[in-house]
Design an enzyme around this catalytic site. Structure first.
Site, PDB file in Angstrom:
ATOM      1  N   ASP A  30       0.851  -1.186   0.000  1.00  0.00           N
ATOM      2  CA  ASP A  30       0.000   0.000   0.000  1.00  0.00           C
ATOM      3  C   ASP A  30       0.890   1.240   0.000  1.00  0.00           C
ATOM      4  OD1 ASP A  30      -3.059   0.779   0.571  1.00  0.00           O
ATOM      5  OD2 ASP A  30      -1.751   2.192   1.625  1.00  0.00           O
ATOM      6  N   ILE A  31       0.616   2.150  -0.942  1.00  0.00           N
ATOM      7  CA  ILE A  31       1.432   3.362  -1.052  1.00  0.00           C
ATOM      8  C   ILE A  31       1.177   4.261   0.150  1.00  0.00           C
ATOM      9  CG2 ILE A  31       1.924   5.399  -2.466  1.00  0.00           C
ATOM     10  CD1 ILE A  31       0.856   3.797  -4.873  1.00  0.00           C
ATOM     11  N   ASN A  60      -2.235  13.018  -4.203  1.00  0.00           N
ATOM     12  CA  ASN A  60      -3.358  13.467  -5.036  1.00  0.00           C
ATOM     13  C   ASN A  60      -3.838  14.859  -4.651  1.00  0.00           C
ATOM     14  OD1 ASN A  60      -3.699  11.440  -6.907  1.00  0.00           O
ATOM     15  ND2 ASN A  60      -5.095  10.245  -5.657  1.00  0.00           N
ATOM     16  N   ASP A  99      -1.376   9.473 -10.653  1.00  0.00           N
ATOM     17  CA  ASP A  99      -1.263   8.414 -11.659  1.00  0.00           C
ATOM     18  C   ASP A  99       0.196   8.061 -11.914  1.00  0.00           C
ATOM     19  OD1 ASP A  99      -3.983   8.355 -11.868  1.00  0.00           O
ATOM     20  OD2 ASP A  99      -4.091   9.428 -13.786  1.00  0.00           O
ATOM     21  N   GLU A 138      -4.755   2.370  -4.308  1.00  0.00           N
ATOM     22  CA  GLU A 138      -3.300   2.438  -4.170  1.00  0.00           C
ATOM     23  C   GLU A 138      -2.716   1.169  -3.570  1.00  0.00           C
ATOM     24  OE1 GLU A 138      -4.927   4.664  -0.481  1.00  0.00           O
ATOM     25  OE2 GLU A 138      -5.541   4.184  -2.522  1.00  0.00           O
TER      26      GLU A 138
END
Length: 348
Positions: free
Chosen positions: A212-213, A220, A229, A255
């Protein structure tokens, strides 16, 4: 499932299926009965091969084992696979038939019959010149028919090849995340079921990594979705660089990413996850012109190892719990499932 047995045959198969289910303590649920009926019918050789392998290993048919057999061979993805395989076989058959027609020519038999009739005319005293003229005319007509047929066969072959290519493109598109180019969750789930079944049959290890980022929403909100993106694509490239052989990397959702590592024990899966983490953290995200930097991207990862006979959902839950432990403990780190939950072979 499609069967064509008579009533007496179906009754016999049902009795054999129920007997085997009793012998191996398989609950007689509709799904389980369907699996074992299909097995004894002999119409699903891949299913029978899987069950025979489990029987040879004296595997216990737990609820997880039964569930995976059903979902792998008769779930929606299995049905999709069956339709695709059937379509491909039909296309292959059509191509082979067309090739044989091209090689042999469909006019050979008819032309041979006419030649035999001309021979009889000559033997019966017919005018030789007239017979030769008719033979030449028929030969030219056959040549023209065959030329036209050759063109039509060529066009048909190309049409089938175009269809095959289109179907393959559609299949890949249906299983791929359009933004990152990784597999999507649908393929991840289906491939995981297949790999778990193989691991159970072969007695091999298997691990799952969830990623998971870190602070993705911040990217964002601060820099816009276009930058978000770019972050997702950067993570996808990093996973592709690290995944090898039978490994399956996918965008699991938003994500979050997942990787299936067949034939991999916990120690090696942790090394894989750490490699991914380091590679990603070592990269700098810049603007297109390279004039400014958004900084580095980090990711939290959790790893779990498959336990023989367990439902796939349990494997995924442990990987998810390990991932959130990484988040809870400061992010940008790799965490293994709780030690007391590890299979004996991995804990040793």
């Amino acid at each position: 499932m499609v069967f064509s047995e008579t009533l007496s045959q179906a009754s016999s198969l049902a009795e054999r299926a129920l007997e085997l289910m009793r012998d191996h303590s398989v609950p007689p649920t509709p799904a389980n009965f369907g699996v074992w009926y299909a097995h004894v019918s002999g119409q699903y050789p891949d299913l029978s091969k899987a069950i025979d392998a489990l029987l040879q290993r004296n595997e216990r048919f737990s609820s997880g084992c039964n569930e995976e057999l059903y979902r792998t061979f008769f779930g929606s993805e299995g049905q999709t696979d069956a339709v695709r395989d059937t379509s491909e076989k039909m296309q292959d058959t059509a191509v082979r038939v067309i090739e044989k027609l091209r090689q042999a020519g469909v006019d050979v038999s008819s032309f041979g019959e006419k030649l035999a009739a001309f021979g009889e005319d000559v033997a019966n005293g017919g005018d030789l010149g007239s017979v030769i003229q008719r033979m030449l005319a028929e030969t030219e007509a056959a040549r023209q028919r065959n030329a036209k047929l050759e063109t039509q066969l060529g066009e048909a072959t190309q049409e089938i090849e175009d269809l095959r290519s289109h179907l393959e493109d559609l299949r890949i598109e249906a299983l791929t995340d359009s933004l990152t180019g990784l597999f999507n969750r649908k393929h991840f789930d289906a491939q995981l079921r297949r790999d778990v079944l193989h691991a159970r049959e072969a007695g091999e290890p298997l691990c799952v990594v969830f990623c998971d980022i870190d602070h993705f929403k911040r990217f964002n909100d601060t820099y816009g979705h276009a930058t978000g993106d770019k972050v997702l694509k950067l993570v996808a490239r990093t996973l592709k660089q690290s995944a090898k052989g039978r490994d399956t990397a996918a965008r699991y959702g938003g994500e979050e990413f997942g990787v299936v590592l067949p034939g991999t024990v916990m120690r090696d899966a942790l090394a894989f996850a750490e490699q991914v983490r380091r590679r990603l953290a070592g990269k700098e995200l810049k603007t297109l012109d390279g004039s400014s930097s958004f900084g580095s991207v980090t990711m939290s990862l959790g790893v779990s190892q498959y336990r023989a006979g367990e439902p796939v959902t349990h494997l995924l839950q442990r990987a998810d719990a390990a991932l959130y432990a990484s988040k809870r403990d400061g992010r940008n780190r790799v965490t293994a499932e709780a030690a007391d939950d590890l299979p004996e072979a991995a804990a040793s």
